[in-house]
Design an enzyme around this catalytic site. Sequence first.
Site, PDB file in Angstrom:
ATOM      1  N   GLU A 285      -7.342  -0.563  15.410  1.00  0.00           N
ATOM      2  CA  GLU A 285      -7.923  -1.509  14.455  1.00  0.00           C
ATOM      3  C   GLU A 285      -6.939  -2.615  14.096  1.00  0.00           C
ATOM      4  O   GLU A 285      -5.768  -2.367  13.823  1.00  0.00           O
ATOM      5  CB  GLU A 285      -8.338  -0.769  13.181  1.00  0.00           C
ATOM      6  CG  GLU A 285      -8.909  -1.692  12.107  1.00  0.00           C
ATOM      7  CD  GLU A 285      -8.733  -1.137  10.706  1.00  0.00           C
ATOM      8  OE1 GLU A 285      -8.643  -1.949   9.779  1.00  0.00           O
ATOM      9  OE2 GLU A 285      -8.671   0.099  10.553  1.00  0.00           O
TER      10      GLU A 285
ATOM     11  N   ARG B   9       0.138  -6.180  12.644  1.00  0.00           N
ATOM     12  CA  ARG B   9      -0.567  -5.531  13.751  1.00  0.00           C
ATOM     13  C   ARG B   9      -0.801  -6.509  14.906  1.00  0.00           C
ATOM     14  O   ARG B   9      -0.826  -6.104  16.065  1.00  0.00           O
ATOM     15  CB  ARG B   9      -1.888  -4.938  13.262  1.00  0.00           C
ATOM     16  CG  ARG B   9      -1.679  -3.756  12.328  1.00  0.00           C
ATOM     17  CD  ARG B   9      -2.931  -2.932  12.154  1.00  0.00           C
ATOM     18  NE  ARG B   9      -2.677  -1.784  11.283  1.00  0.00           N
ATOM     19  CZ  ARG B   9      -3.468  -0.737  11.156  1.00  0.00           C
ATOM     20  NH1 ARG B   9      -4.604  -0.694  11.849  1.00  0.00           N
ATOM     21  NH2 ARG B   9      -3.164   0.270  10.357  1.00  0.00           N
TER      22      ARG B   9
ATOM     23  N   SER C 200     -10.881  -5.431   9.730  1.00  0.00           N
ATOM     24  CA  SER C 200     -12.159  -4.921   9.234  1.00  0.00           C
ATOM     25  C   SER C 200     -12.839  -6.048   8.483  1.00  0.00           C
ATOM     26  O   SER C 200     -12.221  -6.681   7.623  1.00  0.00           O
ATOM     27  CB  SER C 200     -11.957  -3.732   8.288  1.00  0.00           C
ATOM     28  OG  SER C 200     -11.673  -2.551   8.992  1.00  0.00           O
TER      29      SER C 200
ATOM     30  N   ARG D  31       1.410   1.156  10.257  1.00  0.00           N
ATOM     31  CA  ARG D  31       1.035   1.521   8.889  1.00  0.00           C
ATOM     32  C   ARG D  31       2.261   1.393   7.992  1.00  0.00           C
ATOM     33  O   ARG D  31       3.070   2.309   7.892  1.00  0.00           O
ATOM     34  CB  ARG D  31       0.466   2.944   8.857  1.00  0.00           C
ATOM     35  CG  ARG D  31      -0.359   3.266   7.617  1.00  0.00           C
ATOM     36  CD  ARG D  31      -0.984   4.644   7.727  1.00  0.00           C
ATOM     37  NE  ARG D  31      -1.900   4.745   8.839  1.00  0.00           N
ATOM     38  CZ  ARG D  31      -3.182   4.359   8.806  1.00  0.00           C
ATOM     39  NH1 ARG D  31      -3.678   3.860   7.704  1.00  0.00           N
ATOM     40  NH2 ARG D  31      -3.956   4.495   9.870  1.00  0.00           N
TER      41      ARG D  31
ATOM     42  N   ARG E 105       0.832  -1.197   0.000  1.00  0.00           N
ATOM     43  CA  ARG E 105       0.000   0.000   0.000  1.00  0.00           C
ATOM     44  C   ARG E 105       0.871   1.253   0.000  1.00  0.00           C
ATOM     45  O   ARG E 105       1.768   1.392   0.831  1.00  0.00           O
ATOM     46  CB  ARG E 105      -0.934   0.018   1.209  1.00  0.00           C
ATOM     47  CG  ARG E 105      -1.899  -1.166   1.200  1.00  0.00           C
ATOM     48  CD  ARG E 105      -2.924  -1.097   2.301  1.00  0.00           C
ATOM     49  NE  ARG E 105      -3.753  -2.301   2.285  1.00  0.00           N
ATOM     50  CZ  ARG E 105      -4.727  -2.561   3.155  1.00  0.00           C
ATOM     51  NH1 ARG E 105      -4.982  -1.697   4.117  1.00  0.00           N
ATOM     52  NH2 ARG E 105      -5.428  -3.667   3.062  1.00  0.00           N
TER      53      ARG E 105
END
Length: 423
Positions: A347, A389, A350, A275, A260
């Site tokens: 988070e 994460r 999701s 991130r 990403r």
Amino acid sequence: MHDIRYIRENPAEFDLGLARKGLTPLSAEILGEDTALRETVTTLQAALTRRNEASKAIGAAKAQKDEAAAAALMAEVSELKTRIPDLEAKERELSEALNARLSAIPNLPAADVPEGPDETANVVLKTWGEPRTFDFEAKEHDAVAAPLGLDFERAAKLSGARFAVMSGGVARLHRALAQFMLDRQIANGFTETAVPLLVRDEAVYGTGQLPKFAEDLFQTTDGRWLIPTAEVSLTNLVAGEILDTASLPLRLTALSPCFRAEAGSAGRDTKGMIRQHQFEKVEMVVIAAPDRSEAEHAWMTQCAEGILQALGLPYRVMLLCSGDMGFASRKTYDLEVWLPGQGCYREISSVSNCGDFQARRMNARHRAAGEKGTAFVHTLNGSGLAVGRTLVAVLENYQQADGSVTIPEALRPYMGGLEALRP
């Protein structure tokens, strides 16, 4: 992609859905473009029909020695042959413009999604586990892991910011987490799948990353795209297909690297592993009949929760509000894990129900035995979980005062029985 027939029949409802996403009404503009396109198509079809009729009539006029009528018909055919390409070009232009507009509009929220502009309006549905009480000051994961083999400086030397090098115990723990998660999701009934990491435009369009989010992706020199998640590859496996309804649901999982660009997150989470430009994730994708998608959504969320419970990591389940959901989702549950070093929930997964939004873009349908008609499938996706994460959560929740990190019991078989990582 939105169904233009739905917008024609329910313009007020469509605009209400847009308003819940914080967008201005668009139905009037879209229907205006749709009307112009349909009028052009009608005019083109009439011109094609008249050209064919006139062409046939020329022969009949000549057979009757009516040279004047033949000449008039020939002139009309000549004019139509000049006009038709212009109409065809106009149809292509209007069709492409309408499709581009529809492709840029996000999915509309389900009726039970709370309304709100951002994460402040998300709703806590459930909490699990009690955050640990430390008798020392809890550190953040980068400080915990630096003596154990996590190196951001050498990663930056190789690749720049938002990359990590892992070695020794940390690298082994990262691998153990990935294998543990994959094994758990296979045991849950998902089919393990190894997928390409490079995909064509059609694939990232199908799941909704293109055209709106191209800047968040990495593209190769030959025009293909590095996947931001295995969702892209797994979901597009059914693109252009008509599936037997009896074969649904399809439940697929993959462990893959994800890439990403994070173009829209400048300045956010620049420290540590939260991130990254490159990370690994165990992805869950379900292709379901419409009447099963809500049940599959709840079940997938439980599959993701099971990982956190097995690892003993406190977390909460959030129902995202209309303004905080992803582009393709109609309803999303976020799992947020407790990070004692940061003193907050973050988070870690999701899980989204996209309804038929992606299926329309991919033209993925299903048909029941004995029926002629088809319907679009529903697609769902979720993290089960993001490996990096989860590593962050284990490092922070299982850190000890002496700098060691206790290995959760569920991971010890994947670590050769090792009970702790020590500096």
